[in-house]
Design a protein around this motif. Sequence first.
Motif, PDB file in Angstrom:
ATOM      1  N   SER A 110       0.825  -1.210   0.000  1.00 57.25           N
ATOM      2  CA  SER A 110       0.000   0.000   0.000  1.00 57.25           C
ATOM      3  C   SER A 110       0.859   1.260   0.000  1.00 57.25           C
ATOM      4  O   SER A 110       0.584   2.218  -0.741  1.00 57.25           O
ATOM      5  N   LEU A 111       1.913   1.264   0.811  1.00 59.47           N
ATOM      6  CA  LEU A 111       2.771   2.443   0.892  1.00 59.47           C
ATOM      7  C   LEU A 111       3.581   2.640  -0.386  1.00 59.47           C
ATOM      8  O   LEU A 111       3.781   3.774  -0.835  1.00 59.47           O
ATOM      9  N   LEU A 112       4.041   1.550  -0.985  1.00 57.55           N
ATOM     10  CA  LEU A 112       4.773   1.675  -2.255  1.00 57.55           C
ATOM     11  C   LEU A 112       3.885   2.301  -3.329  1.00 57.55           C
ATOM     12  O   LEU A 112       4.319   3.183  -4.076  1.00 57.55           O
ATOM     13  N   ALA A 113       2.637   1.833  -3.406  1.00 59.43           N
ATOM     14  CA  ALA A 113       1.707   2.384  -4.397  1.00 59.43           C
ATOM     15  C   ALA A 113       1.421   3.859  -4.107  1.00 59.43           C
ATOM     16  O   ALA A 113       1.401   4.693  -5.030  1.00 59.43           O
ATOM     17  N   LEU A 114       1.226   4.191  -2.825  1.00 61.97           N
ATOM     18  CA  LEU A 114       0.928   5.573  -2.438  1.00 61.97           C
ATOM     19  C   LEU A 114       2.104   6.495  -2.735  1.00 61.97           C
ATOM     20  O   LEU A 114       1.937   7.571  -3.336  1.00 61.97           O
ATOM     21  N   ILE A 115       3.301   6.082  -2.336  1.00 64.95           N
ATOM     22  CA  ILE A 115       4.491   6.922  -2.527  1.00 64.95           C
ATOM     23  C   ILE A 115       4.799   7.086  -4.009  1.00 64.95           C
ATOM     24  O   ILE A 115       5.156   8.180  -4.469  1.00 64.95           O
ATOM     25  N   SER A 116       4.678   6.008  -4.769  1.00 65.34           N
ATOM     26  CA  SER A 116       4.937   6.082  -6.211  1.00 65.34           C
ATOM     27  C   SER A 116       3.990   7.055  -6.887  1.00 65.34           C
ATOM     28  O   SER A 116       4.384   7.823  -7.768  1.00 65.34           O
ATOM     29  N   ASP A 117       2.723   7.044  -6.441  1.00 62.87           N
ATOM     30  CA  ASP A 117       1.743   7.972  -7.008  1.00 62.87           C
ATOM     31  C   ASP A 117       2.072   9.405  -6.622  1.00 62.87           C
ATOM     32  O   ASP A 117       1.986  10.315  -7.453  1.00 62.87           O
ATOM     33  N   GLU A 118       2.457   9.613  -5.360  1.00 63.10           N
ATOM     34  CA  GLU A 118       2.807  10.966  -4.903  1.00 63.10           C
ATOM     35  C   GLU A 118       4.031  11.500  -5.621  1.00 63.10           C
ATOM     36  O   GLU A 118       4.097  12.681  -5.989  1.00 63.10           O
ATOM     37  N   ARG A 119       5.026  10.650  -5.810  1.00 67.82           N
ATOM     38  CA  ARG A 119       6.288  11.074  -6.433  1.00 67.82           C
ATOM     39  C   ARG A 119       6.261  11.003  -7.959  1.00 67.82           C
ATOM     40  O   ARG A 119       7.203  11.443  -8.616  1.00 67.82           O
ATOM     41  N   LYS A 120       5.181  10.432  -8.499  1.00 64.65           N
ATOM     42  CA  LYS A 120       5.080  10.237  -9.944  1.00 64.65           C
ATOM     43  C   LYS A 120       6.269   9.432 -10.471  1.00 64.65           C
ATOM     44  O   LYS A 120       6.839   9.739 -11.520  1.00 64.65           O
ATOM     45  N   LEU A 121       6.608   8.382  -9.739  1.00 68.35           N
ATOM     46  CA  LEU A 121       7.720   7.508 -10.103  1.00 68.35           C
ATOM     47  C   LEU A 121       7.250   6.062 -10.074  1.00 68.35           C
ATOM     48  O   LEU A 121       6.363   5.711  -9.289  1.00 68.35           O
ATOM     49  N   PRO A 122       7.835   5.192 -10.912  1.00 64.39           N
ATOM     50  CA  PRO A 122       7.456   3.781 -10.882  1.00 64.39           C
ATOM     51  C   PRO A 122       7.912   3.116  -9.589  1.00 64.39           C
ATOM     52  O   PRO A 122       8.969   3.449  -9.047  1.00 64.39           O
ATOM     53  N   ALA A 123       7.103   2.185  -9.100  1.00 62.89           N
ATOM     54  CA  ALA A 123       7.455   1.487  -7.863  1.00 62.89           C
ATOM     55  C   ALA A 123       8.599   0.511  -8.115  1.00 62.89           C
ATOM     56  O   ALA A 123       8.661  -0.139  -9.164  1.00 62.89           O
ATOM     57  N   PRO A 124       9.525   0.385  -7.183  1.00 61.37           N
ATOM     58  CA  PRO A 124      10.608  -0.590  -7.329  1.00 61.37           C
ATOM     59  C   PRO A 124      10.075  -2.005  -7.175  1.00 61.37           C
ATOM     60  O   PRO A 124       8.974  -2.221  -6.651  1.00 61.37           O
ATOM     61  N   ILE A 125      10.861  -2.974  -7.617  1.00 60.88           N
ATOM     62  CA  ILE A 125      10.483  -4.390  -7.528  1.00 60.88           C
ATOM     63  C   ILE A 125      11.222  -5.007  -6.344  1.00 60.88           C
ATOM     64  O   ILE A 125      12.464  -5.035  -6.311  1.00 60.88           O
ATOM     65  N   LEU A 126      10.478  -5.508  -5.372  1.00 57.99           N
ATOM     66  CA  LEU A 126      11.085  -6.090  -4.177  1.00 57.99           C
ATOM     67  C   LEU A 126      11.193  -7.602  -4.331  1.00 57.99           C
ATOM     68  O   LEU A 126      10.192  -8.267  -4.626  1.00 57.99           O
TER      69      LEU A 126
END
Length: 333
Positions: free
Chosen positions: A255-271
Amino acid sequence: KCIQKLVASECQVLVACDPHTRADVVEAVQMGASKVLSKPVSLRDLQEFVEVKEVEQEDVQAWREKYAGEILGNSEAINEALEMAMAASDVDCPVLITGESGTGKELLARALHRASQRAGSACVPVNCPAIPKELVESELFGHSKGAFTGATNARVGRFAAANGGTLFLDEIGEMDLNIQSKVLRVLQDFEITPVGESRSQRVDVRVIAATNRDLEEMSEKGGFREDLYYRLNVVQIHLPPLRERRGDIPMLIDSLLALISDERKLPAPILTDEVRDALIAYRWPGNVRQLRNVLERLVILRRGKEVTLSHLPTCVTRAKKTEEGPDAASFEL
């Protein structure tokens, strides 16, 4: 012991006791049993318990989606806190939120305000430790022009700014004893007196306080006013540390990765699975705030790329090796 283990694993525990053995009933409740049924137990008793729990959970979920969507997790401890918040939200009484730093106390306070009858007015936060000691009284109660050196204009205090709404006193355990007595007077009389004025003003404010300290212990040792503690502690809601609800961490990560990626307009990293295991194993002394900080760093530095253990803070990777984790001193923001 069996009851304690089941409660610790976040199970709903029903205990069947002989109705004449009162001591067994009391002990079962003290151990954390969800409900004690009298023998013989009928199928109807079990069905009623399950139906009530399902309705309660649906009510809490609906309340959460409407007012507390930022509070993530489905552990029993979080659901219990939200259930208490739902019950207290529409009752105009003080609430004391306890929990370590970073557990989401301000998020819960704002949810309580949004769900209250005061939602149409302001929710005014006060970070008690951040205000210089000599300015606390002016910040809370306001001051008149010329009340002291530098007071070139009159100032509206936080209590007046929150009139009709909610005042959130964050980390109230850090508040000076002298100011505590004045806050207590406001809670008793609903009146404030700005610095430099002799006339009082009526205020209509609901106070929600939060602390990461043990106020009861502080009051016993003279570090916090006992009468103020009891005035604030009408309803106490505890938010558990992240290490006590590890089952919520996978949901929080996604949830936080999706939220932060949306806020920063950056693709989420792959864990990788190894990275996820390390994040789950860590004790998170800074709780959800620290987890978000680490994930935000990964979003910024690993834009859409794979994350390995080498990209995690050393405190997290060290915890994976020791399974104990570092103490709070190694937490950095």
